[in-house]
Design a protein around this motif. Sequence first.
Motif, PDB file in Angstrom:
ATOM      1  N   LYS A 277       0.862  -1.220   0.044  1.00 39.67           N
ATOM      2  CA  LYS A 277       0.059   0.133  -0.093  1.00 39.67           C
ATOM      3  C   LYS A 277       0.791   1.002   0.018  1.00 39.67           C
TER       4      LYS A 277
ATOM      5  N   GLN B  37      -1.694   7.373   1.977  1.00 38.14           N
ATOM      6  CA  GLN B  37      -0.928   6.415   0.999  1.00 38.14           C
ATOM      7  C   GLN B  37      -0.203   7.101  -0.130  1.00 38.14           C
TER       8      GLN B  37
ATOM      9  N   THR C 180      -2.361   3.494  -5.923  1.00 36.05           N
ATOM     10  CA  THR C 180      -3.390   2.872  -6.475  1.00 36.05           C
ATOM     11  C   THR C 180      -4.128   4.117  -7.033  1.00 36.05           C
TER      12      THR C 180
ATOM     13  N   ASP D 253      -9.141   1.118  -2.287  1.00 34.77           N
ATOM     14  CA  ASP D 253      -8.919   0.760  -0.914  1.00 34.77           C
ATOM     15  C   ASP D 253      -9.839   1.335   0.153  1.00 34.77           C
TER      16      ASP D 253
ATOM     17  N   GLU E 167      -8.404  -2.734   7.530  1.00 29.51           N
ATOM     18  CA  GLU E 167      -7.564  -2.610   6.221  1.00 29.51           C
ATOM     19  C   GLU E 167      -8.531  -3.361   5.128  1.00 29.51           C
TER      20      GLU E 167
END
Length: 412
Positions: A150, A198, A203, A265, A290
């Motif tokens: 991640k 992140q 992502t 996510d 998560e």
Amino acid sequence: MRSMGKLLAITSALSMATLLSACGGDTAPQTVGSVAPPAGGTPTPTHTFEVPTEVKTYEGIGVVQNYQYNTRSDGAVQAGQLYAGDANTVRNSGISVTYSPRDAIFEVTINRPAGGVNTSAMRFQDPAHRTDFGGAIQPQAGVPQLATSKNIQYLQSGSSTGARLGAGSPYNTPGAQQSDYAVGSPGYSSTVQTFFYQKPGTTTKYVTYAGFVRNTVSATEQQDSATSPTYLRQSYSLDRAAFVFGERTANSAVPTSGSGIYTGDMIATVAFNPALDTDPTTPTYFQWIEGSHTTNVNFATLGVTSNFTGTVKAPALDAYTSGAFYLPAGSTFTATSGATIDLVNKGGFTGNFSVARFVRPGLPDFVIVIAGSSIDGAFFGPNGQELGGGFRVVGGTPDERIDILGAFTGKK
């Protein structure tokens, strides 16, 4: 008190497009979003969320919660409990993140009085504020260690006064030794805050998710009367937040026809205590979740449906409580929500949850009786290529404290 570590710089490359020159039919590469250079010229780099070149402030969409209480060395309960949670909307943020790429400085502000979380601008400017898991110095208790894939960046700062509880102290009992938080000697106090996010481009390109942990802990020696024995009182004020921030899509650029499936996510923080009525001594602990999510958007009908799934992490324990909790690490969280796009009045989409449950290893599944819920999100990128938002699910069974607050990102 400061934690040291290593922060990966935001260095993902800008995408390139080849455009036809107006002169002579020559072609020259051009950075997306830049002004076309003269034929044969060099592309002019511009700011993007992935590779920032200018100072920008982003408003966050997400959730906060706060839990205050105290414990004592001669007991096993959390006394003086005060809990609050809050989910903001797209147009009522109260959360901001400012980043200066020149100096690699983050400033984070959270002002959500309904959720009990208020901070001034927290400035992470010392290179030593960057930290990570592994080694002697790590993020503080209550910060989730998320999957390496991640690409989570952690920044931490804080201060403390006084000494931690020594091995020879009469208060250094097994109840103190179970604590993941600092246990102080009389007169000790500390406040440490951690901001994590992140890295953009991991992502999603135009939006990312983030979390916040602030632990304020203090210790005092007290006695109930002049003739009673002394005891050590540990006081806690614990803040948690999860939110998204990034480059939002202009309302005029959000599609008005067709549909899209967004995947990405999810992180969430949960207070889960279903035993207040059957066992009042059971403590409440924060735990992180998560996971991932899928959102189906029908731009023609304005309908939005989201499905969430995640894995629960173990709680951080405090001093002098039973250490008992009812949501084992490894439990699975699933939930489904429905929402409606309303760009004019809401600035995005908003709705609520129809079902939420935990599948607990070795224990019966726990279906949440929902008293209240919300999901608030917006579109990100030039044409709504990505989305992100926050959500909340509040349990409604009497004498239970169940509150799930999270944030999510996704791309088509």
